[in-house]
Each structure stands twice: as structure tokens, then as C-alpha cells.
Design a protein around this motif. Structure first.
Motif, PDB file in Angstrom:
ATOM      1  N   GLN A 130      12.122  15.613  55.961  1.00 51.76           N
ATOM      2  CA  GLN A 130      13.458  15.080  56.225  1.00 51.76           C
ATOM      3  C   GLN A 130      13.931  14.001  55.251  1.00 51.76           C
ATOM      4  OE1 GLN A 130      11.022  14.985  58.943  1.00 51.76           O
ATOM      5  NE2 GLN A 130      11.644  17.129  59.188  1.00 51.76           N
ATOM      6  N   GLY A 131      13.032  13.206  54.710  1.00 49.80           N
ATOM      7  CA  GLY A 131      13.415  12.034  53.937  1.00 49.80           C
ATOM      8  C   GLY A 131      14.106  12.358  52.624  1.00 49.80           C
ATOM      9  N   VAL A 132      15.004  11.443  52.211  1.00 50.36           N
ATOM     10  CA  VAL A 132      15.728  11.590  50.951  1.00 50.36           C
ATOM     11  C   VAL A 132      15.597  10.294  50.160  1.00 50.36           C
ATOM     12  CG1 VAL A 132      17.951  12.079  49.862  1.00 50.36           C
ATOM     13  CG2 VAL A 132      17.395  13.111  52.086  1.00 50.36           C
ATOM     14  N   VAL A 133      15.202  10.394  48.902  1.00 49.41           N
ATOM     15  CA  VAL A 133      15.110   9.231  48.022  1.00 49.41           C
ATOM     16  C   VAL A 133      16.347   9.180  47.136  1.00 49.41           C
ATOM     17  CG1 VAL A 133      13.821   8.081  46.183  1.00 49.41           C
ATOM     18  CG2 VAL A 133      12.595   9.281  48.008  1.00 49.41           C
ATOM     19  N   VAL A 134      17.007   8.037  47.120  1.00 51.87           N
ATOM     20  CA  VAL A 134      18.172   7.825  46.262  1.00 51.87           C
ATOM     21  C   VAL A 134      17.970   6.522  45.493  1.00 51.87           C
ATOM     22  CG1 VAL A 134      19.787   9.090  47.718  1.00 51.87           C
ATOM     23  CG2 VAL A 134      19.400   6.668  48.151  1.00 51.87           C
ATOM     24  N   PHE A 135      18.951   6.190  44.663  1.00 52.80           N
ATOM     25  CA  PHE A 135      18.799   5.061  43.753  1.00 52.80           C
ATOM     26  C   PHE A 135      19.869   4.004  43.961  1.00 52.80           C
ATOM     27  CE2 PHE A 135      16.492   8.499  41.967  1.00 52.80           C
ATOM     28  CZ  PHE A 135      15.423   7.929  41.287  1.00 52.80           C
ATOM     29  N   GLU A 136      19.498   2.786  43.659  1.00 53.25           N
ATOM     30  CA  GLU A 136      20.497   1.729  43.580  1.00 53.25           C
ATOM     31  C   GLU A 136      21.503   2.107  42.489  1.00 53.25           C
ATOM     32  OE1 GLU A 136      18.396  -1.895  42.892  1.00 53.25           O
ATOM     33  OE2 GLU A 136      17.393  -1.859  44.836  1.00 53.25           O
ATOM     34  N   ASN A 137      22.747   1.722  42.675  1.00 48.18           N
ATOM     35  CA  ASN A 137      23.848   2.042  41.764  1.00 48.18           C
ATOM     36  C   ASN A 137      24.277   3.503  41.838  1.00 48.18           C
ATOM     37  OD1 ASN A 137      22.062  -0.215  40.267  1.00 48.18           O
ATOM     38  ND2 ASN A 137      24.224  -0.558  39.797  1.00 48.18           N
ATOM     39  N   SER A 138      23.836   4.219  42.866  1.00 54.68           N
ATOM     40  CA  SER A 138      24.203   5.638  42.962  1.00 54.68           C
ATOM     41  C   SER A 138      25.529   5.829  43.687  1.00 54.68           C
ATOM     42  CB  SER A 138      23.112   6.406  43.716  1.00 54.68           C
ATOM     43  OG  SER A 138      23.007   5.930  45.052  1.00 54.68           O
ATOM     44  N   PHE A 139      26.196   6.924  43.378  1.00 50.94           N
ATOM     45  CA  PHE A 139      27.367   7.372  44.138  1.00 50.94           C
ATOM     46  C   PHE A 139      27.256   8.879  44.300  1.00 50.94           C
ATOM     47  CE2 PHE A 139      31.532   9.158  44.769  1.00 50.94           C
ATOM     48  CZ  PHE A 139      32.117   8.302  45.691  1.00 50.94           C
ATOM     49  N   HIS A 140      27.309   9.348  45.563  1.00 49.24           N
ATOM     50  CA  HIS A 140      27.169  10.775  45.825  1.00 49.24           C
ATOM     51  C   HIS A 140      28.285  11.339  46.700  1.00 49.24           C
ATOM     52  CE1 HIS A 140      23.282  10.993  43.848  1.00 49.24           C
ATOM     53  NE2 HIS A 140      22.903   9.919  44.523  1.00 49.24           N
ATOM     54  N   GLY A 141      29.236  10.497  47.157  1.00 51.34           N
ATOM     55  CA  GLY A 141      30.336  11.028  47.946  1.00 51.34           C
ATOM     56  C   GLY A 141      30.751  10.110  49.068  1.00 51.34           C
ATOM     57  N   ARG A 142      31.696  10.614  49.903  1.00 49.48           N
ATOM     58  CA  ARG A 142      32.300   9.794  50.949  1.00 49.48           C
ATOM     59  C   ARG A 142      32.121  10.374  52.354  1.00 49.48           C
ATOM     60  NH1 ARG A 142      36.427   6.254  48.922  1.00 49.48           N
ATOM     61  NH2 ARG A 142      36.702   6.424  46.665  1.00 49.48           N
ATOM     62  N   THR A 143      31.438  11.488  52.505  1.00 50.74           N
ATOM     63  CA  THR A 143      31.139  12.000  53.841  1.00 50.74           C
ATOM     64  C   THR A 143      30.027  11.154  54.458  1.00 50.74           C
ATOM     65  OG1 THR A 143      29.512  13.547  52.959  1.00 50.74           O
ATOM     66  CG2 THR A 143      31.783  14.341  53.171  1.00 50.74           C
TER      67      THR A 143
END
Length: 434
Positions: A130-143
Motif C-alpha cells: 500500500q505505501g507510496v514514497v514521494v519527495f519533498e518539493n514534489s507536485f503530482h496534482g490536486r485530487t
């Protein structure tokens, strides 16, 4: 009777909520190539490109012709109900474009956020995690899910919680503001070790389905990691059965001088999300990647009423054809060299420019009050944007501190237009440096 811009702005204030932001007060009447003309006839050189949507230029002839031709035949049937060849042709084209010597599949959607959500759904189903790794300074959307992934709180997340769970954030390879306080190349790209360290303090790898990253971050400030960075991350992902997702929504389709930006790092993602300039101005997106992952969701688990709309698919095929037939990747590479030379020259002249970074013509200038302290100069950035707009050049700022200028001009911009735009920018730097 044609109304003035002020008349339209007055109507906008009464009809559209302020949460729908506007970077400028321009009311467009038409656009072509790299120029937008407002309803009062004033022309603007466009360094924003619809936020990276019109790499092939406004109203690109092949795209316009494809839209008109398809509109006469079929506007909509819903691919889930009655199929059409354009969807399949575009999927086949994306499979050829995406890197990797393995069997691939592609699924079409409407927006970048929708592509990101589906890439994560696919990863979770395929891995059972289930887990998701993302980054500081990221943008992936508005939902809900993509807003949860996005790093910047204001304006994107403020007041909209609670957010989606099982999201784990790690520092990005932001060399200008190194998260581990070191310098490249002596750092040995130690910032990539943040992923392994996360397994100790945040979530075990047995729970992580995927890692998603923008090769060159968009809203986050065009952060551009060292050449070894993504290979190191990908190796950690492979060791731990974690799907590596490249979010190429802003960086793809020629923006960096490559069809997909991750090519600069020589890393093959498991899944890639694409949108923006993929459609040449029309709303369409996709997830493309390993067949074993893409085939994991059950029948009916992927889709949407409008995904891969016939007109949008036709526009996308025409947009890709334009990039290939007009050799726009080579054009982009040359444009990037011109811009970088100019920007580095400006950096020599103006101490307010602390960093120049990016790939190809996807470049950024980070503005600071002092090169020693690197204090973000968001106020001066706003002044520069306003100065240039007043003189006919549309610029966009970005970055978590709002102190980065990014370039997203159409690749078909003429040499004369580039020269004029850069002249306006230089005059702007003179003005804000007084």
C-alpha cells in the motif's frame, strides 16, 4: 461587440470563485506558435506554454487538422462501450516511446492527476502493498490522493485535509540546498540513501508499493538531480520489490530535449505517467509501462468515461508526429543551449541569481537575496514576473519558496522571439537589482 479585458475580468469576479487562480489578467483571443494575443490585440511572448502543455506550439497545424477531421467522424462513444482505433494506435505509440526492453501496455486517461492515481492503483494491485514514497518539493496534482502526494502546503493542501494515508516523504536531490549539507560530487549522492533510511524510521519496504518522482520537478522548482541519483534509487527499489514510477507529466515530450526526461539519467522506470504536451493542447494522459504490472488490475479496475477520447487521441497522435517529423528534439536541445548560455551570463552579472539548473530548455533561475545565505527572494521574483508581463513576456514562478523562474516556452519559438524575451528578462533583472 468585443468587450474590454476589464469587462471580462468583472464578469469573471462574479462568476468564478477566487480559488481558481490566475497568474495573469490576460484575456486571450487567439494564440499561434509562441505568441498569445489578448482581446485588445496586445501580443505576449509565452514562456509559460500553458504550464508545459504546448511544447509543439499554440494551435499547431497538424493538431488542429487532426481535431477537425476526427470531430467530423466520432466525438465520443466511451472506449469501454464501443472501441475505436485511435485509442489503440496511441497506446501502441506510447509503448514505442517508453524505454525498456520488455513487453509494455498503456492505458489512457484525462489529466495528469488521473494518470498518477492510476499508476499508484496499478502498483498497489501488482505488489499487494500500500505505501507510496514521494519527495519533498514534489507536485503530482490536486485530487485527494495527488494533493496528498504534493509537498507544498499553501495553496495546494491548506484546509483540505484529512489526506490520504500510507504516504512517506523523503528529501529530494536539491543540490543548491543540499538536504545532507554536502556538495556534489564529493557527496557520493548520499541523499539517495534517504530511501533506505526511511525503511527504518517510517515504513518497512514490505509495505511500500511504489516510489514516484518527477525527473525534473515542476512546481517544486525544476530541481535537477545528479546523473547517479536515479540509478541509485532504482537499485534500492529493485532490491525491495518497489515499483519505480517516473512522473513525466511536465517533463515529457521534448521539454528537456528528449522525448522523456528520464532518458538523461539512463534509468528505465517500471511505469511512466504522461500528459500535458502529449495532447498538444487537448486534455489527455496515460500510464505506460511493464505489462506484468499494467495487467494486474482486474477487468473494470481501470478506466473512466472520457479516458482516451477520440478527438484527444487524434490530437495526441498528431502532436507526437509533429515532434518526430519536425525534429523538435534537436530544436529543443539547441534552444536549451542558447538559454543556458544566456542565463549563466545573467548569473555572472546579477548576484540575485543564485542558481541556474535544468535540462534542455526546461531551465530554472533561483533568485536569492544573498548568495552566501541563499535567502529566497520571492519578492524580487514577483517583481521580475510583473516587470516582464508589463512588457509583453509571460513568465512563471515556482518552487516551495516562490523564488524560482521556470521556462516552458513552446519549442517552435523563433530566434527573434527568444532574443526579444531574453532582452526583456535582462532589463527586468537590471530593474529589480537597483
Amino acid at each position: 461587440m468585443t468587450q474590454s479585458s476589464q469587462d471580462v475580468l468583472s464578469r469573471r469576479a462574479k462568476a468564478v470563485p477566487p480559488g481558481v487562480f490566475n497568474a495573469t489578467k490576460i484575456i486571450a483571443a487567439k494564440a499561434e506558435g509562441a505568441v498569445i494575443t489578448d482581446i485588445e490585440g496586445r501580443e505576449y511572448i509565452d514562456f509559460a506554454g500553458g504550464i508545459g502543455v504546448v511544447n509543439i506550439g499554440h494551435n499547431s497545424p497538424r493538431v488542429v487538422a487532426a481535431i477537425k477531421e476526427q470531430a467530423d467522424k466520432l466525438l465520443h462513444s466511451c472506449f469501454h462501450i464501443v472501441m475505436y482505433e485511435g485509442y489503440i494506435s496511441l497506446a501502441e505509440k506510447l509503448i514505442k516511446i517508453a524505454p525498456g526492453n520488455f513487453e509494455k501496455r498503456a492505458a489512457l486517461f484525462n489529466s495528469g492527476a488521473e494518470a498518477v492515481e492510476n499508476a499508484i492503483k496499478i502498483s498497489r494491485k501488482a505488489t499487494g502493498k500500500q505505501g507510496v514514497v514521494v519527495f519533498e518539493n514534489s507536485f503530482h496534482g490536486r485530487t485527494l490522493l495527488t494533493m496528498s502526494l504534493t509537498s507544498k502546503v499553501k495553496p495546494y493542501k491548506f484546509g483540505f485535509g484529512p489526506f490520504a494515508p500510507e504516504i512517506y516523504r523523503i528529501p529530494h536531490a536539491y543540490c543548491y540546498r543540499c538536504p545532507i549539507g554536502r556538495e556534489y560530487p564529493s557527496c557520493d549522492v548520499g541523499c539517495a540513501d534517504a530511501l533506505s533510511k526511511m525503511f527504518i524510521g517510517q515504513s518497512a519496504p514490505e509495505n511500500i508499493a511504489c516510489l514516484i518522482v518527477e525527473p525534473v520537478s515542476g512546481e517544486g522548482g525544476f530541481i535537477t538531480p545528479p546523473k547517479e541519483y536515479y540509478a541509485k534509487l532504482k537499485a534500492i527499489c529493485e532490491e525491495n520489490d518497489i515499483v519505480f514510477i517516473a512522473d513525466e507529466i511536465q517533463s515529457g515530450f521534448g521539454r528537456t530535449g528528449r522525448m522523456l526526461a528520464m532518458e538523461h539519467w539512463g534509468v528505465v522506470p517500471d511505469l511512466t505517467t504522461v500528459a500535458k504536451s502529449m495532447g498538444g493542447g487537448m486534455p489527455i494522459s496515460a500510464v505506460v509501462g511493464k505489462a506484468e504490472l499494467m495487467d494486474a488490475p482486474q477487468v473494470g479496475g481501470l478506466g473512466g468515461t472520457y479516458g482516451g477520447n477520440p478527438v484527444c487521441a487524434a490530437a495526441s497522435l498528431a502532436a507526437i508526429e509533429t515532434i518526430e517529423e519536425d525534429n523538435l528534439l534537436a530544436v529543443a536541445e539547441k534552444l536549451g543551449e542558447t538559454l543556458r548560455t544566456k542565463f549563466e551570463g545573467l548569473m555572472d552579472k546579477f548576484p540575485i541569481i543564485g542558481d541556474v539548473r535544468g535540462k534542455g530548455p526546461m531551465l530554472a533561475l533561483e533568485l536569492v537575496h544573498s548568495r552566501e545565505t541563499k535567502e529566497p527572494a520571492a519578492d524580487k521574483t514577483r517583481e521580475l514576473v510583473a516587470y516582464c508581463l508589463e512588457r509583453g513576456l509571460i513568465l512563471l514562478s515556482c518552487g516551495n519558496y516562490g523564488n524560482v523562474i521556470r521556462t516552458l516556452m513552446p519549442l517552435v519559438i523563433t530566434e527573434e522571439q527568444v532574443e526579444k524575451a531574453l532582452s526583456i528578462m535582462e532589463e527586468g533583472f537590471v530593474a529589480i537589482s537597483k
